[in-house]
Motif scaffolding. Structure first.
Motif, PDB file in Angstrom:
ATOM      1  N   ARG A  18     129.112  34.554  47.300  1.00  0.00           N
ATOM      2  CA  ARG A  18     128.900  33.128  47.536  1.00  0.00           C
ATOM      3  C   ARG A  18     127.416  32.818  47.662  1.00  0.00           C
ATOM      4  NH1 ARG A  18     132.184  31.045  52.471  1.00  0.00           N
ATOM      5  NH2 ARG A  18     133.772  32.092  51.206  1.00  0.00           N
ATOM      6  N   LEU A  19     126.670  33.710  48.297  1.00  0.00           N
ATOM      7  CA  LEU A  19     125.231  33.502  48.433  1.00  0.00           C
ATOM      8  C   LEU A  19     124.528  33.616  47.085  1.00  0.00           C
ATOM      9  CD1 LEU A  19     124.643  35.455  51.751  1.00  0.00           C
ATOM     10  CD2 LEU A  19     124.405  32.993  51.419  1.00  0.00           C
ATOM     11  N   VAL A  20     125.003  34.512  46.230  1.00  0.00           N
ATOM     12  CA  VAL A  20     124.444  34.595  44.874  1.00  0.00           C
ATOM     13  C   VAL A  20     124.714  33.301  44.116  1.00  0.00           C
ATOM     14  CG1 VAL A  20     124.534  35.815  42.669  1.00  0.00           C
ATOM     15  CG2 VAL A  20     124.634  37.106  44.807  1.00  0.00           C
ATOM     16  N   LEU A  21     125.911  32.751  44.272  1.00  0.00           N
ATOM     17  CA  LEU A  21     126.229  31.469  43.641  1.00  0.00           C
ATOM     18  C   LEU A  21     125.302  30.367  44.156  1.00  0.00           C
ATOM     19  CD1 LEU A  21     127.937  29.523  41.966  1.00  0.00           C
ATOM     20  CD2 LEU A  21     129.575  29.439  43.857  1.00  0.00           C
ATOM     21  N   VAL A  22     125.056  30.339  45.471  1.00  0.00           N
ATOM     22  CA  VAL A  22     124.139  29.341  46.038  1.00  0.00           C
ATOM     23  C   VAL A  22     122.757  29.489  45.417  1.00  0.00           C
ATOM     24  CG1 VAL A  22     122.948  28.621  48.140  1.00  0.00           C
ATOM     25  CG2 VAL A  22     125.396  29.111  48.210  1.00  0.00           C
ATOM     26  N   ALA A  23     122.310  30.731  45.240  1.00  0.00           N
ATOM     27  CA  ALA A  23     121.004  30.959  44.624  1.00  0.00           C
ATOM     28  C   ALA A  23     120.962  30.385  43.213  1.00  0.00           C
ATOM     29  CB  ALA A  23     120.690  32.454  44.601  1.00  0.00           C
ATOM     30  N   PHE A  24     122.021  30.588  42.440  1.00  0.00           N
ATOM     31  CA  PHE A  24     122.076  30.050  41.084  1.00  0.00           C
ATOM     32  C   PHE A  24     122.079  28.521  41.103  1.00  0.00           C
ATOM     33  CE2 PHE A  24     122.953  34.251  39.570  1.00  0.00           C
ATOM     34  CZ  PHE A  24     122.643  34.231  38.227  1.00  0.00           C
TER      35      PHE A  24
END
Length: 318
Positions: free
Chosen positions: A212-218
């Protein structure tokens, strides 16, 4: 080059560099959490702008700016389109290659990720090319920065001039860049991203939602790309294929500032923009070398095996 022309070139370069810096911050933010370059990122800039313009104006881009209400809607939609396209790239081209919590891939996973990113960028360009068949388009300025003064131009010491919009772009680019960098340092989400950047496996064991944090970064990276498009597009004719060069320039800025440093990415973008603008204004080189210098810097930094002017991959704690 006279002093007035040099000052004009520096201010124009800072405006251009602020946009490069925002795109580079997106590159860096994704890299910090994944250790993989998002090769489709430059296409998000162009994609966000054209998707927003087509959705709000309902036609191909034109030079005339829309009304105030539609301008505000266009600005919001361009940023949102950049974020949505970036999220789409994550789900289609990236997430399938994340092998669980400790997601820094090696071998085939990285190859799949790189191939997926390149394919996603190509897909964005090809889809836009079906609708936008001209080589380039004049895009309206939804931020209306040129209307801050009646003439839209300010006189500089030494006889130079600068567009009021240029100063507005510098202000917005720096303000947003600094705000995002501070939020990453001071907020719980930013702290969690730093933990994932340092050790994704340990972060997952502590219960942090790594994917989820990787998605937020994207999503954040895509929103920054969309905003950069808003700052760049009205000052030039924009084509569907321009995202490739913009992406490479932003990659050079990220490397110049130290890949892994969000703050350094913004600084690298500013430096790169000034260098490019001074080259354009130069009596020796001129506009023909505007795209050559940033790409040469990219190759030099890569050849030296350095990550810019500073080597740490993690942000300073202060």
């Amino acid at each position: 080059m006279s002093g007035g022309v040099a000052l004009q070139a520096i201010l124009s370069g800072l405006a251009l560099g602020a946009a490069y810096g925002l795109i580079a911050m997106g590159f860096t933010l994704v890299y910090r959490l994944t250790r993989v370059i998002a090769f489709a990122h430059g296409d998000l800039v162009v994609g966000g702008v054209f998707v927003g313009v087509l959705a709000v104006l309902g036609t191909t881009p034109v030079a005339a700016a829309p009304g105030l209400a539609r301008s505000a809607g266009l600005a919001v939609l361009v940023v949102a389109a950049g974020a949505a396209l970036s999220a789409g790239v994550y789900f289609i081209a990236v997430r399938p290659f994340l092998p669980g919590a400790g997601h820094r891939s090696t071998g085939g996973d990285v190859l799949g990720w790189v191939a997926g990113g390149l394919a996603a960028g190509l897909l964005i360009r090809e889809v836009l090319g079906l609708v936008l068949t001209q080589d380039a388009y004049a895009v309206p300025d939804p931020l209306r920065l040129g209307r801050l003064t009646p003439s839209g131009v300010l006189q500089l010491p030494g006889g130079g001039t600068v567009a009021v919009r240029t100063l507005g772009v510098i202000g917005i680019g720096l303000a947003v860049g600094i705000l995002v960098e501070r939020l990453l340092v001071l907020t719980p989400v930013g702290t969690a991203m730093t933990a994932v950047s340092d050790d994704p496996t340990a972060a997952a064991l502590l219960g942090l939602p790594v994917r989820r944090l990787v998605l937020v970064a994207f999503v954040v990276a895509g929103a920054l790309a969309g905003l950069a498009g808003l700052l760049i597009a009205p000052d030039r004719s924009l084509g569907v294929d321009d995202g490739v060069v913009l992406g490479l320039k932003a990659m050079a800025a990220a490397l110049l500032g130290g890949l892994g440093s969000v703050r350094g990415a913004l600084a690298g973008g500013l430096a790169l923009g000034v260098i490019e603008s001074l080259i354009v204004a130069s009596d020796v080189l001129g506009p023909r070398f505007a795209d050559v210098a940033p790409l040469a810097i990219l190759l030099i930094v890569l050849a030296l095996g350095r990550q810019g002017l500073r080597s740490p991959l993690r942000e300073d704690p202060e």
